[in-house]
Write a protein that holds these residues in place. Sequence first.
Motif, PDB file in Angstrom:
ATOM      1  N   LEU A 197      16.510   2.547  -6.531  1.00 16.53           N
ATOM      2  CA  LEU A 197      15.157   2.730  -6.110  1.00 16.53           C
ATOM      3  C   LEU A 197      14.824   1.680  -4.742  1.00 16.53           C
ATOM      4  CD1 LEU A 197      13.292   2.640  -9.444  1.00 16.53           C
ATOM      5  CD2 LEU A 197      13.830   4.633  -8.057  1.00 16.53           C
ATOM      6  N   LEU A 198      14.344   2.334  -3.830  1.00 17.67           N
ATOM      7  CA  LEU A 198      13.974   1.496  -2.494  1.00 17.67           C
ATOM      8  C   LEU A 198      12.541   1.428  -2.395  1.00 17.67           C
ATOM      9  CD1 LEU A 198      14.970   0.526   0.256  1.00 17.67           C
ATOM     10  CD2 LEU A 198      14.326   2.542   1.164  1.00 17.67           C
ATOM     11  N   TYR A 199      11.991  -0.083  -2.336  1.00 18.20           N
ATOM     12  CA  TYR A 199      10.762  -0.388  -2.553  1.00 18.20           C
ATOM     13  C   TYR A 199      10.171  -0.811  -0.932  1.00 18.20           C
ATOM     14  CZ  TYR A 199      10.799  -0.244  -7.737  1.00 18.20           C
ATOM     15  OH  TYR A 199      10.836  -0.232  -8.829  1.00 18.20           O
ATOM     16  N   PRO A 200       9.416  -0.114  -0.142  1.00 19.26           N
ATOM     17  CA  PRO A 200       8.918  -0.778   0.859  1.00 19.26           C
ATOM     18  C   PRO A 200       7.832  -1.827   0.519  1.00 19.26           C
ATOM     19  CG  PRO A 200       8.714   1.661   1.021  1.00 19.26           C
ATOM     20  CD  PRO A 200       9.160   1.119  -0.472  1.00 19.26           C
ATOM     21  N   LEU A 201       7.965  -2.889   1.118  1.00 19.65           N
ATOM     22  CA  LEU A 201       6.927  -4.024   0.691  1.00 19.65           C
ATOM     23  C   LEU A 201       6.331  -4.456   2.100  1.00 19.65           C
ATOM     24  CD1 LEU A 201       9.634  -6.416  -0.932  1.00 19.65           C
ATOM     25  CD2 LEU A 201       8.139  -4.718  -1.850  1.00 19.65           C
ATOM     26  N   GLU A 202       5.226  -5.262   2.119  1.00 17.22           N
ATOM     27  CA  GLU A 202       4.539  -5.845   2.988  1.00 17.22           C
ATOM     28  C   GLU A 202       5.243  -6.271   4.141  1.00 17.22           C
ATOM     29  OE1 GLU A 202       1.400  -5.019   4.041  1.00 17.22           O
ATOM     30  OE2 GLU A 202       1.358  -3.760   1.966  1.00 17.22           O
ATOM     31  N   ASN A 211       0.949  -1.043   0.182  1.00 17.64           N
ATOM     32  CA  ASN A 211      -0.079   0.102   0.040  1.00 17.64           C
ATOM     33  C   ASN A 211       0.875   1.273   0.118  1.00 17.64           C
ATOM     34  OD1 ASN A 211      -2.431  -1.601   0.167  1.00 17.64           O
ATOM     35  ND2 ASN A 211      -2.227  -1.628   2.314  1.00 17.64           N
ATOM     36  N   PHE A 212       2.331   1.161  -0.096  1.00 17.34           N
ATOM     37  CA  PHE A 212       2.922   2.444   0.144  1.00 17.34           C
ATOM     38  C   PHE A 212       3.005   3.274  -1.059  1.00 17.34           C
ATOM     39  CE2 PHE A 212       7.119   4.620  -0.523  1.00 17.34           C
ATOM     40  CZ  PHE A 212       7.018   5.429   0.548  1.00 17.34           C
ATOM     41  N   GLN A 213       2.842   4.491  -0.898  1.00 17.34           N
ATOM     42  CA  GLN A 213       2.815   5.438  -1.983  1.00 17.34           C
ATOM     43  C   GLN A 213       3.534   6.494  -1.717  1.00 17.34           C
ATOM     44  OE1 GLN A 213      -1.167   6.731  -3.491  1.00 17.34           O
ATOM     45  NE2 GLN A 213      -0.526   6.191  -5.763  1.00 17.34           N
ATOM     46  N   GLY A 214       4.755   6.811  -2.458  1.00 19.58           N
ATOM     47  CA  GLY A 214       5.607   7.916  -1.956  1.00 19.58           C
ATOM     48  C   GLY A 214       4.808   9.314  -2.329  1.00 19.58           C
ATOM     49  N   HIS A 215       5.680  10.259  -2.219  1.00 18.51           N
ATOM     50  CA  HIS A 215       5.289  11.903  -2.566  1.00 18.51           C
ATOM     51  C   HIS A 215       4.780  11.960  -4.097  1.00 18.51           C
ATOM     52  CE1 HIS A 215       5.000  16.119  -2.091  1.00 18.51           C
ATOM     53  NE2 HIS A 215       5.837  16.359  -2.996  1.00 18.51           N
ATOM     54  N   SER A 216       5.670  11.372  -4.792  1.00 14.63           N
ATOM     55  CA  SER A 216       5.296  11.648  -6.251  1.00 14.63           C
ATOM     56  C   SER A 216       4.162  10.498  -6.738  1.00 14.63           C
ATOM     57  CB  SER A 216       6.417  11.489  -7.189  1.00 14.63           C
ATOM     58  OG  SER A 216       7.053  10.159  -7.058  1.00 14.63           O
ATOM     59  N   LYS A 256       5.847  10.081   4.421  1.00 16.95           N
ATOM     60  CA  LYS A 256       5.198   8.757   4.009  1.00 16.95           C
ATOM     61  C   LYS A 256       6.101   7.412   4.557  1.00 16.95           C
ATOM     62  CE  LYS A 256       2.036  10.657   0.923  1.00 16.95           C
ATOM     63  NZ  LYS A 256       0.461  10.252   0.920  1.00 16.95           N
ATOM     64  N   LEU A 257       7.403   7.891   4.251  1.00 17.33           N
ATOM     65  CA  LEU A 257       8.073   6.605   4.823  1.00 17.33           C
ATOM     66  C   LEU A 257       8.038   6.592   6.336  1.00 17.33           C
ATOM     67  CD1 LEU A 257      10.310   4.671   4.194  1.00 17.33           C
ATOM     68  CD2 LEU A 257      11.931   6.303   4.351  1.00 17.33           C
ATOM     69  N   PHE A 258       7.786   7.490   7.182  1.00 16.98           N
ATOM     70  CA  PHE A 258       7.804   7.672   8.536  1.00 16.98           C
ATOM     71  C   PHE A 258       6.513   6.920   9.038  1.00 16.98           C
ATOM     72  CE2 PHE A 258       6.707   8.737  12.828  1.00 16.98           C
ATOM     73  CZ  PHE A 258       7.713   8.650  13.627  1.00 16.98           C
ATOM     74  N   ASP A 259       5.454   7.204   8.366  1.00 15.90           N
ATOM     75  CA  ASP A 259       4.009   6.447   8.612  1.00 15.90           C
ATOM     76  C   ASP A 259       4.154   4.959   8.276  1.00 15.90           C
ATOM     77  OD1 ASP A 259       3.155   8.964   9.538  1.00 15.90           O
ATOM     78  OD2 ASP A 259       2.269   9.477   7.573  1.00 15.90           O
ATOM     79  N   PHE A 260       4.862   4.795   6.976  1.00 14.30           N
ATOM     80  CA  PHE A 260       4.852   3.328   6.734  1.00 14.30           C
ATOM     81  C   PHE A 260       5.593   2.464   7.560  1.00 14.30           C
ATOM     82  CE2 PHE A 260       7.214  -0.033   4.837  1.00 14.30           C
ATOM     83  CZ  PHE A 260       6.292  -0.658   4.222  1.00 14.30           C
ATOM     84  N   VAL A 261       6.806   3.045   8.236  1.00 14.40           N
ATOM     85  CA  VAL A 261       7.615   2.323   9.216  1.00 14.40           C
ATOM     86  C   VAL A 261       6.856   2.122  10.575  1.00 14.40           C
ATOM     87  CG1 VAL A 261       9.788   2.569  10.566  1.00 14.40           C
ATOM     88  CG2 VAL A 261       9.763   3.059   8.363  1.00 14.40           C
ATOM     89  N   ASN A 262       6.119   3.314  10.924  1.00 17.04           N
ATOM     90  CA  ASN A 262       5.332   3.412  12.209  1.00 17.04           C
ATOM     91  C   ASN A 262       4.136   2.267  12.182  1.00 17.04           C
ATOM     92  OD1 ASN A 262       5.351   4.173  14.697  1.00 17.04           O
ATOM     93  ND2 ASN A 262       3.682   5.994  14.247  1.00 17.04           N
ATOM     94  N   ALA A 263       3.440   2.237  10.861  1.00  9.24           N
ATOM     95  CA  ALA A 263       2.509   1.273  10.645  1.00  9.24           C
ATOM     96  C   ALA A 263       2.961  -0.262  10.908  1.00  9.24           C
ATOM     97  CB  ALA A 263       1.866   1.576   9.414  1.00  9.24           C
ATOM     98  N   LYS A 264       4.189  -0.474  10.442  1.00 14.42           N
ATOM     99  CA  LYS A 264       4.758  -1.789  10.441  1.00 14.42           C
ATOM    100  C   LYS A 264       5.188  -2.298  11.868  1.00 14.42           C
ATOM    101  CE  LYS A 264       3.480  -2.849   6.324  1.00 14.42           C
ATOM    102  NZ  LYS A 264       2.470  -3.708   6.054  1.00 14.42           N
TER     103      LYS A 264
END
Length: 706
Positions: free
Chosen positions: A352-357, A332-337, A414-422
Amino acid sequence: MGDTLEFNEIYQEVKGSWNDGRLRFSKQNVVYKSSKTGKVDNIPAGELNLAQWRRVCLGHGIKLGTSTGHIYKYDGFRDTDLEKISEFFKANYKVELTEKDMCVKGWNWGTAKFTGPLLLFDVNESTAFEVPLSNVSQCATGKNEVTLEFHQNDDTEVSLMEVRFYVPPSQADERQDPVEAFAQNVLSKADVIQATGDAVCIFKELQCLTPRGRYDIRIYPTFLHLHGKTFDYKIPYTTVLRLFLLPHKDQRQMFFVISLDPPIKQGQTRYHFLILLFSKEEDINLTLNMSEEDVERRFEGKLSKNMSGSLYEMVSRVMKALVNRKITVPGNFQGHSGAQCITCSYKASSGLLYPLERGFIYVHKPPVHLRFEEISCVNFARGTTTTRSFDFEIETKQGNQYTFSSIEREEYGKLFDFVNAKKLNIKNRGFKEGMKGKIDEYSDSDDDQHDAYLERMKAEGKIREEGNDSDESDGESDESFNPGEEDDDIAEEYDSNASASDSSDEGGESEDESAKKKKAKKAKVVKEKKERKPRKEVRPKQKDTGGPKRPMSAYMLWLNSSRERIKSENPGISITEISKKAGEMWRQLGREEKEEWETKAGEAKRQYDKAKKEYKESGGGSTSSSKKESKKSGGKKEEKKRKSAGGDKDKERGGGNDSFKSREFIETSESSSDSDHKSKSKRKKESDDEEEEAVSTPASSEEESD
């Protein structure tokens, strides 16, 4: 007994190296997960037909066999685990856990038996060693001899290269050579890649990023063949760990990543990932080199004989069916762009860095895959070269650190919210609010180069300067300020300047500025001379040898009583090792034991205070204190003499003389009368005399004269 049994730090042998992981016995299955690769072995309970308990090099181990012919071995159990595992097997698997003794005689003559995927070498009906035939890379025959060569593992310090078996000639059956029969049994189960038969399908001229080049990919039933202009690679499907399908940031290309363990090799280079790059616009019509019945029987509807679509879809679909593994795509991750990846740099290359599930993957040079379960913590750090970017640091539980730098600051939220959610552990938690504020602030202006670290350093420097100034001002006031003497002199001097001054306001301003400059210069001179003062104060303290000795702490009392015991328990231990050992033992003591020694230390302290009081009352230590007092009084008398001398000079200079003019007034005045010339020469003479005296007098007298 519970429904499950779980064990940590259980080891599995993989081509000569021990990989640790976790093992769980449940009513439905046996699951083992490797900590290194994350690979999962899932053994259904209904397929278990063999369970042996054996003594191995890492304690005790379990050997499990299934009805499908697979053998699984797990080591690292304790002797006490046998009873509960045996009861669990009887209750849930209907399989008895039998104890099997290994032969440790060291004999090299015995019987070779082929049991499923294993070659057993028995001595007197006891197994001496086992050879997993899947580890065999080649089998060569000679006269009465068979040589087995093994796949090499880069993670092992010592590798087994080959084993030779002497096969004696058999007179019972002359129609079949025993050496050839032995070799055929090995090759039937060995992991020997032979490109026999036709390929299922062929993909021509695919662009490969790692290893770099264009390759023809030939899909065989059991392995993948990469054929290039320079190199050929044969990749068994058993070495494929994971498959990834990742969209490029430009939304026009796709990455197809194949994770391999063990990696493919080219000289000293190891490729743990095979990365293919496809264009979304490229289509293909694919026909499998199999009959429709064979396709339906083998792939069970996952593939059809004739397929068409995008090239990347066809390759990923065929690989998924043959390898029988799921394809991982971004979550579900979606960056600024709006992209599902983040542009960053790792080491010297951009990628490129891909945050996965369940992890992060970086493509492409070098590729990195990090699972959440092996991550210890993450850290958001400020960029080293510019404030327009930040670094994302990942630290693994094995102690390795990966730094992805030059990430645009807009990606932070976006990246902080993703890391926090995981629910990953963030080192600098609380940094988010400050960073978000900066992002909003920066979005208004491209020219703003605010540096938080530089601002903090400036603030600390300002505090230090204020502290130094306050120390200097305190020192000057203590030494030179005398309200009874200097206030009157200063008032008279300024009164005379005010009465005799005919200059304009601008001249008055210039006088004030010149006076400030003079004060600043004199402050510098005072600061340089102040550095000489510590010479008088730095003197070695004389110890009072007649007084009572200080009491020992609780730890030292315990150490004195335990030193001999430590020496006896650790013969040959050095003095430094005694201290280290004693420190560890003291930390492990309980609170009650420590209280005993603390009570003794407190009693010794009370006795010391009492003895010290009696010693002082009897006159002990009075000689040294009297010397110090005499020195202090002598120093004070000398200081008073210098102050009085300086005050007399000030009085002689300005006391009641209305015609006296300061140097500033003389220099700024336009008129030059005879009296002015006389006063000027007199002033120069006095200043020269003062400079000569300043050389021989300390800083305090010079300040007073000014």
